[in-house]
Design an enzyme around this catalytic site. Structure first.
Site, mmCIF file in Angstrom:
data_model
loop_
_atom_site.group_PDB
_atom_site.id
_atom_site.type_symbol
_atom_site.label_atom_id
_atom_site.label_comp_id
_atom_site.label_asym_id
_atom_site.label_seq_id
_atom_site.Cartn_x
_atom_site.Cartn_y
_atom_site.Cartn_z
ATOM 1 N N THR A 55 0.835 -1.192 0.000
ATOM 2 C CA THR A 55 0.000 0.000 0.000
ATOM 3 C C THR A 55 0.881 1.257 0.000
ATOM 4 O O THR A 55 2.044 1.200 0.391
ATOM 5 C CB THR A 55 -0.964 0.000 1.197
ATOM 6 O OG1 THR A 55 -0.209 -0.155 2.400
ATOM 7 C CG2 THR A 55 -1.967 -1.135 1.079
ATOM 8 N N THR A 57 1.517 4.477 1.508
ATOM 9 C CA THR A 57 2.335 5.041 2.589
ATOM 10 C C THR A 57 3.281 4.000 3.166
ATOM 11 O O THR A 57 4.442 4.295 3.485
ATOM 12 C CB THR A 57 1.434 5.601 3.704
ATOM 13 O OG1 THR A 57 0.594 6.624 3.156
ATOM 14 C CG2 THR A 57 2.261 6.193 4.839
ATOM 15 N N CYS A 58 2.814 2.778 3.270
ATOM 16 C CA CYS A 58 3.635 1.699 3.820
ATOM 17 C C CYS A 58 4.862 1.449 2.951
ATOM 18 O O CYS A 58 5.965 1.188 3.459
ATOM 19 C CB CYS A 58 2.813 0.420 3.936
ATOM 20 S SG CYS A 58 1.268 0.620 4.858
ATOM 21 N N SER A 59 4.687 1.540 1.632
ATOM 22 C CA SER A 59 5.767 1.232 0.699
ATOM 23 C C SER A 59 6.675 2.420 0.420
ATOM 24 O O SER A 59 7.868 2.246 0.183
ATOM 25 C CB SER A 59 5.185 0.732 -0.629
ATOM 26 O OG SER A 59 4.489 -0.478 -0.451
#
Length: 252
Positions: A55, A57-59
């Protein structure tokens, strides 16, 4: 607003033991079990938990910055950094490989047991995600939560306090963080080889952008204002070619 009953606050969990869970993981094409004790017993561990692998922001931010600061965390007494997500082990392993996050231990909380035990399981049905983890980070010593940073309960996917820099600043406000270094290069360039050797000799991690693969000569000129390679940047500041880099490192 996230669909949930109550997200526990940091005060609810600090001083308590983490949930006792068995995680099913895939390692070397074989199934194996990893327990909470395997992860936390007798260790100082930083955990960051997020809604999902791959996803945005996570990546783009959450995982990469923890990976980038891993050596600094180690120098400040942290034994390991764990990324927890309500995903299966195949997704987590593929994401780690895609992100080149070799410094991070990815743990699939596929059934959400650990996340539920932390009081962080929320409904993301509006996105078609089902139950996922609320975004948070924590410092765990010998299985006991000593500090937690829980994102505020506001609509969307807030990312304000669970980042790597906030955690590192809590552990040691005086910790020296590594510079973000990028190197523009091209194959067969002896000056590029020298620049990389200079950085490696100093133990400085860098990201290489290779002409013909990642960029063109137009990009080099647009980014650096120069037509030749290598061009080295430290924290957004142009240092220059190999000679300028050598002088910069000698004076650092």
């Amino acid at each position: 607003m996230s669909q949930h009953t109550v997200i526990k606050t940091s005060d609810d969990m600090q001083g308590k033991r983490v949930p006792n869970v068995i995680f099913r993981v895939r390692e070397n094409d074989e199934w194996t079990n990893i327990s909470s004790d395997d992860l936390f017993k007798g260790k100082t561990v930083v955990v960051f938990s997020l809604p999902g692998a791959f996803t945005p922001t996570c990546s783009s931010t959450h995982l990469p910055r923890y990976n980038e600061l891993a050596n600094t965390f180690t120098a400040n007494g942290v034994d390991s950094i764990v990324c927890m997500s309500v995903n299966d082990t195949f997704v987590m392993n593929a994401w780690k490989q895609d992100q080149e996050a070799d410094n991070i231990t990815v743990i699939p909380d596929g059934n959400g047991e650990f996340t539920a035990g932390m009081g962080m399981l929320v409904g993301k049905e509006d996105l078609g995600f089902g139950k996922r983890s609320w975004r948070y980070s924590m410092l765990v010593k010998d299985g006991v939560v000593t500090k937690m940073f829980v994102e505020p309960d506001v609509p969307g996917d807030p990312f304000e306090v669970s980042d790597a820099d906030t955690m590192l600043d809590f552990i040691n406000p005086q910790a020296r963080k590594p510079s973000s270094v990028a190197l523009l290069s091209k194959p067969g360039c002896p000056y590029c080889v020298r620049a990389k050797a200079l950085l490696q000799d100093k133990g400085i991690a860098y990201e290489e952008i290779v002409l013909g693969k990642d960029a063109t000569s137009v990009s080099v000129k647009a980014i650096s204002g120069r037509a030749t390679v290598p061009q080295v940047f430290f924290d957004g500041k142009l240092i220059g070619g190999s000679e300028e880099l050598a002088e910069f490192l000698a004076n650092d």
